[in-house]
Design a protein around this motif. Structure first.
Motif, mmCIF file in Angstrom:
data_model
loop_
_atom_site.group_PDB
_atom_site.id
_atom_site.type_symbol
_atom_site.label_atom_id
_atom_site.label_comp_id
_atom_site.label_asym_id
_atom_site.label_seq_id
_atom_site.Cartn_x
_atom_site.Cartn_y
_atom_site.Cartn_z
ATOM 1 N N ASN A 177 12.931 6.613 -23.249
ATOM 2 C CA ASN A 177 14.179 7.205 -23.736
ATOM 3 C C ASN A 177 14.215 8.724 -23.587
ATOM 4 O OD1 ASN A 177 15.226 4.688 -24.703
ATOM 5 N ND2 ASN A 177 13.804 4.845 -26.436
ATOM 6 N N THR A 178 13.040 9.330 -23.442
ATOM 7 C CA THR A 178 12.960 10.787 -23.344
ATOM 8 C C THR A 178 11.890 11.186 -22.341
ATOM 9 O OG1 THR A 178 11.288 10.995 -25.093
ATOM 10 C CG2 THR A 178 13.620 11.084 -25.777
ATOM 11 N N GLN B 124 15.532 20.626 -15.544
ATOM 12 C CA GLN B 124 15.928 19.642 -16.555
ATOM 13 C C GLN B 124 16.886 18.614 -15.956
ATOM 14 O OE1 GLN B 124 18.697 20.950 -19.603
ATOM 15 N NE2 GLN B 124 17.498 19.901 -21.193
ATOM 16 N N PHE B 125 17.874 19.084 -15.194
ATOM 17 C CA PHE B 125 18.806 18.161 -14.545
ATOM 18 C C PHE B 125 18.076 17.225 -13.595
ATOM 19 C CE2 PHE B 125 22.174 21.747 -14.837
ATOM 20 C CZ PHE B 125 22.447 21.406 -16.156
ATOM 21 N N ARG B 126 17.160 17.775 -12.802
ATOM 22 C CA ARG B 126 16.448 16.957 -11.826
ATOM 23 C C ARG B 126 15.574 15.912 -12.523
ATOM 24 N NH1 ARG B 126 15.063 17.667 -6.558
ATOM 25 N NH2 ARG B 126 17.225 18.399 -6.487
ATOM 26 N N VAL B 127 14.888 16.300 -13.570
ATOM 27 C CA VAL B 127 14.046 15.348 -14.306
ATOM 28 C C VAL B 127 14.903 14.253 -14.921
ATOM 29 C CG1 VAL B 127 12.572 15.088 -16.335
ATOM 30 C CG2 VAL B 127 12.160 16.965 -14.731
ATOM 31 N N ASP C 167 20.053 10.925 -19.918
ATOM 32 C CA ASP C 167 20.959 12.037 -20.172
ATOM 33 C C ASP C 167 20.160 13.337 -20.204
ATOM 34 O OD1 ASP C 167 23.101 10.315 -20.394
ATOM 35 O OD2 ASP C 167 22.941 10.150 -22.580
ATOM 36 N N THR C 168 20.810 14.415 -19.837
ATOM 37 C CA THR C 168 20.125 15.707 -19.825
ATOM 38 C C THR C 168 19.561 16.048 -21.190
ATOM 39 O OG1 THR C 168 21.642 16.466 -18.102
ATOM 40 C CG2 THR C 168 20.391 18.151 -19.265
ATOM 41 N N GLY D 97 21.700 16.839 -34.380
ATOM 42 C CA GLY D 97 21.808 16.067 -33.157
ATOM 43 C C GLY D 97 20.496 16.013 -32.406
ATOM 44 N N LYS D 98 20.522 15.256 -31.289
ATOM 45 C CA LYS D 98 19.298 15.081 -30.497
ATOM 46 C C LYS D 98 18.715 16.397 -30.024
ATOM 47 C CE LYS D 98 20.249 10.469 -28.660
ATOM 48 N NZ LYS D 98 20.495 9.693 -27.419
#
Length: 746
Positions: free
Chosen positions: A381-382, A396-399, A406-407, A2-3
């Motif tokens: 995308n990232t 990570q959530f804030r970014v 998506d996180t 997965g990613k």
């Protein structure tokens, strides 16, 4: 794969920890374990998130940030103790942002108890509530909890790995696992043949991890002994990577300017002068500030300063006096908490002597050695982000929210921290770096704050006021009634992190105020929250940092009012309340040769503060040298309950004290026209080599439960110094910094 697995595999390869034929072990006993971030690829195996064994050897993915406190070394020792490997056989990397790396000790610290009087039930309840850290994704380094968090988890991970590897070897050799031994990264057969752990990794991956009992402390080889710091070679050779050291192909560099009237809007700006500067590549409108992307950091700094910005006003009183007037208004309202209310403080006992005092401490900056910075790459995308931080999952959530992703599309690389002290638990520097990188997709951009921008845009330790009333009788304290007013770091932080307003009784506001181990029959301590918009945050030792000064200065005043020696006065009140705290006082008394009398030109002060599960007592000695006062000597005694690395504990106690003494002597953030007046270290000084005292530290181990080490050395330093100055000069320090009242050596 997965990613997340793809992202993490790339992380490990970049970090020179290729996962080939590997197996990972870990242990965190919860009903539903968090997902393991070490997702396997072809020829790989990963069972849990902490210990990876592959063809390269043993790698520990430590979820706590190394910011000078030695956490990587001690966590490695916890693993090595049970895994039977040597410390130099372990590679330590910071774990990725993942819920599996939650801090299991942090939540329990918030329970409404004094700490020193905690029952076994409450202690066990706190440990059980630790699983809430998983639910909240609290991958946080703070609260002096790293060792309490890792003590059992890491040993279980090492023990499970050892026994599973033995079982894999037993299956290969056709013998019983009990016939096998382990040492230095090998399983040893009955005939003496050795099989390296790395050769058994693939076979071990097919087995269920073994749950075994931990070794008795009498068998420990590393724990309880001083170990060489695993991070030291990189730091002394300059090869350790801090946030500002990150270099990526094609990197650009940025600097930022935000409204110096904190929380005010940006009405507009004229960037024509900056646009004309050679090497400037882009001006970024951040909404509440501006950034310049250029081909080097120095140019970016110069260009962003050349932008003419129209800033809106601050949402708080513009001058320091007005801010403290608002803090004082909080006393008019009902307290947010009264976490200690023993006996009856409404009346002074008949025949007792009453004393009152009011104290005030200023706002303080974190003043990290490395200013805020982060490097980001945004592809559309990232996002990949490199920075020193204390909360990878939160950043990570804030970014992700900032980039509308998506996180799982955000990868956090945690570098070494050039000072954290709570500042790098905030999220602003990651958010700003992401916004800057989004202006130049596909290009890595390192955003570095100038020292001036950093100093003037902190989440400050709040200014605070305490009003104290007490009474002494027959040489003892018989009443203490304390009221504290300050902004709430906790409520502000909850709102910044979650978007929801914080509420309820704030234990952090009154820590070090209500929970000091003194047997005083009438004892009430209340906290009042000031309604102000000055940005405040967690500063090393948090509420204890100001409450230690308030409480221990007042105890000194009470001792003198009672006609008692200040150390003996405290000791008598403490012996029956908390023996480990009393033991620390007795230790510094013996270490310093305390007699209660000092010669002309010499002053000594004592203070003790219980914080983060650890009592710390300090004696500070000052000397008068032709009218200039120098801090000459300091003695520190702490009781950790269990010191996993004694010299590292000593270093933390020394560093915490020095941080506190610097603040006590010189630290002060003041405001004019809504702006912080301190720009750089000439305005916000610290102790230097020539102003620092000689220091002796003693580590005791009588506490029932393990305490923290990173912060408890800070709170008693400030009152101990103030009390020493009183002994020397007869002048009582009721406000900080002390440089405003005394002629201190600079």
């Amino acid at each position: 794969m997965g990613k997340v697995g793809k992202i993490l595999r790339r992380t490990f390869l970049i970090g020179s920890a290729a996962i080939v034929g590997g197996v990972a072990f870990g242990a965190y006993y919860v009903t539903r374990p968090a997902a393991n971030p070490l997702q396997p690829g072809e020829g790989e195996a990963a069972l849990n998130p902490f210990v990876l064994i592959d063809q390269n050897g043993v790698t520990l993915f430590a979820p706590r940030a190394e910011m000078g406190q030695g956490v990587k070394t001690t966590w490695a020792a916890l693993i090595a103790e049970e895994l039977d490997v040597d410390l130099d056989q372990i590679t330590v990397l910071h774990g990725p942002a993942a819920a599996a790396y939650y801090n299991s000790a942090l939540v329990g610290e918030g329970l409404p108890n004094k700490g020193y009087d905690i029952s076994n039930f409450q202690h066990n309840l706190g440990e059980a509530l630790g699983v809430l850290g998983k639910v909240l994704s609290l991958q946080v380094t703070g609260g002096s909890t790293s060792m309490k968090d890792g003590f059992e988890r890491m040993r279980h991970a090492g023990a499970s790995a050892r026994e599973t590897l033995k079982r894999a070897a037993a299956d290969r050799l056709g013998v019983d696992p009990s016939d096998l031994q382990t040492a230095s990264g090998h399983v040893i057969a009955p005939n003496g043949d050795k099989i390296a752990y790395s050769d058994l990794a693939v076979e071990a991956a097919g087995l269920e991890p073994v749950d075994v009992h931990l070794r008795d402390p009498s068998e420990w080889r590393y724990l309880g002994r001083t170990q060489p710091r695993l991070d030291m070679t990189g730091k002394v050779t300059g090869t350790a990577e801090f946030g500002v050291d990150v270099r990526l192909p094609g990197m650009k560099f940025a600097s930022v300017r935000m409204n110096p009237k904190l929380g005010g809007v940006m009405n507009g700006f004229d960037d024509s002068a900056a646009q004309s500067m050679p090497g400037v590549e882009k001006i970024v409108d951040l909404g509440t500030g501006v950034a310049v992307i250029a081909n080097n950091t120095w140019l970016a700094n110069q260009a962003v300063e050349a932008i003419d910005v129209d800033w809106g006003d601050a949402p708080y009183p513009p001058e320091t006096d007005g801010i403290f007037a608002k803090i004082a208004e909080a006393f008019d309202d009902a307290p947010n908490s009264t976490m200690r209310d023993d006996g009856d403080v409404s009346m002074t006992p008949e025949g007792a002597t009453e004393i009152t005092a009011e104290y005030q401490v200023p706002y303080l900056a974190h003043a990290t050695m490395e200013p805020m910075n982060a490097t980001a790459v945004y592809t559309g995308n990232t996002v990949e982000l490199w920075c020193g931080n204390q909360a990878p999952t939160l950043i990570q959530f804030r970014v992700a929210n900032t980039a509308n992703l998506d996180t799982e599309a955000v990868q956090i690389h945690t570098t070494y921290l050039g000072g954290g002290f709570g500042r790098r638990g905030e999220l602003d520097f990651g958010e700003i770096a992401t916004k800057v990188a989004m202006a130049m997709p596909g290009t890595p951009v390192q955003t570095t704050w100038s020292r001036e921008e950093d100093m003037r845009h902190d989440y400050y330790r709040p200014g605070a006021i305490a009003r104290m009333r007490g009474a002494v009788q027959d040489g003892k304290a018989v009443l203490i009634d304390g009221k504290l007013a300050a902004q709430s770091c906790t409520q502000q932080a909850v709102e910044r992190y979650s978007g929801f307003p914080g509420g309820g009784p704030d234990k952090v506001l009154v820590e070090g105020f209500f929970n000091q181990p003194y047997a005083v029959p009438n004892y009430r301590m209340s906290g009042h929250i000031a309604d102000l918009a000055v940005p405040v945050g967690f500063w090393r030792s948090v509420g204890n940092s100001h409450n230690g000064f308030f409480h221990e200065t007042f105890m000194d005043e009470m001792a003198h009012a009672a006609g008692r020696d200040p150390l003996d006065f405290r000791l008598e009140l403490m012996k029956t309340e908390h023996a480990p705290s009393a033991g620390c006082l007795e230790a510094v008394k013996q270490m310093s040769g305390w007699t209660g009398k000092t010669p002309e030109g010499v002053g000594r002060g004592v203070a003790v503060t219980y914080s983060f599960g650890t009592p710390v007592a300090q004696v500070i000695e000052v000397v008068d040298e032709d009218g200039t006062i120098r801090i000459n000597k300091a003695w520190i005694a702490c009781d950790m309950g269990l010191a996993l690395d004694p010299d590292n504990v000593k270093a933390q106690m020394f560093g915490g004290m020095m941080y506190g003494l610097s603040a006590a002597c010189y630290g002060e953030i003041t405001f004019s026209d809504g702006e912080a007046e301190q720009f750089n270290f000439p305005d916000y000084d610290a102790l230097r080599m020539h102003t620092a005292p000689q220091v002796e530290v003693r580590v005791l181990e009588t506490n029932r439960h393990m305490g923290g080490a990173g912060e408890p050395g800070t709170p008693p330093s400030m009152p101990a110094l103030g009390n020493a100055l009183f002994d020397l000069t007869g002048e009582r320090a009721r406000s900080l910094p002390l440089i405003n009242q005394f002629n201190l050596l600079v």
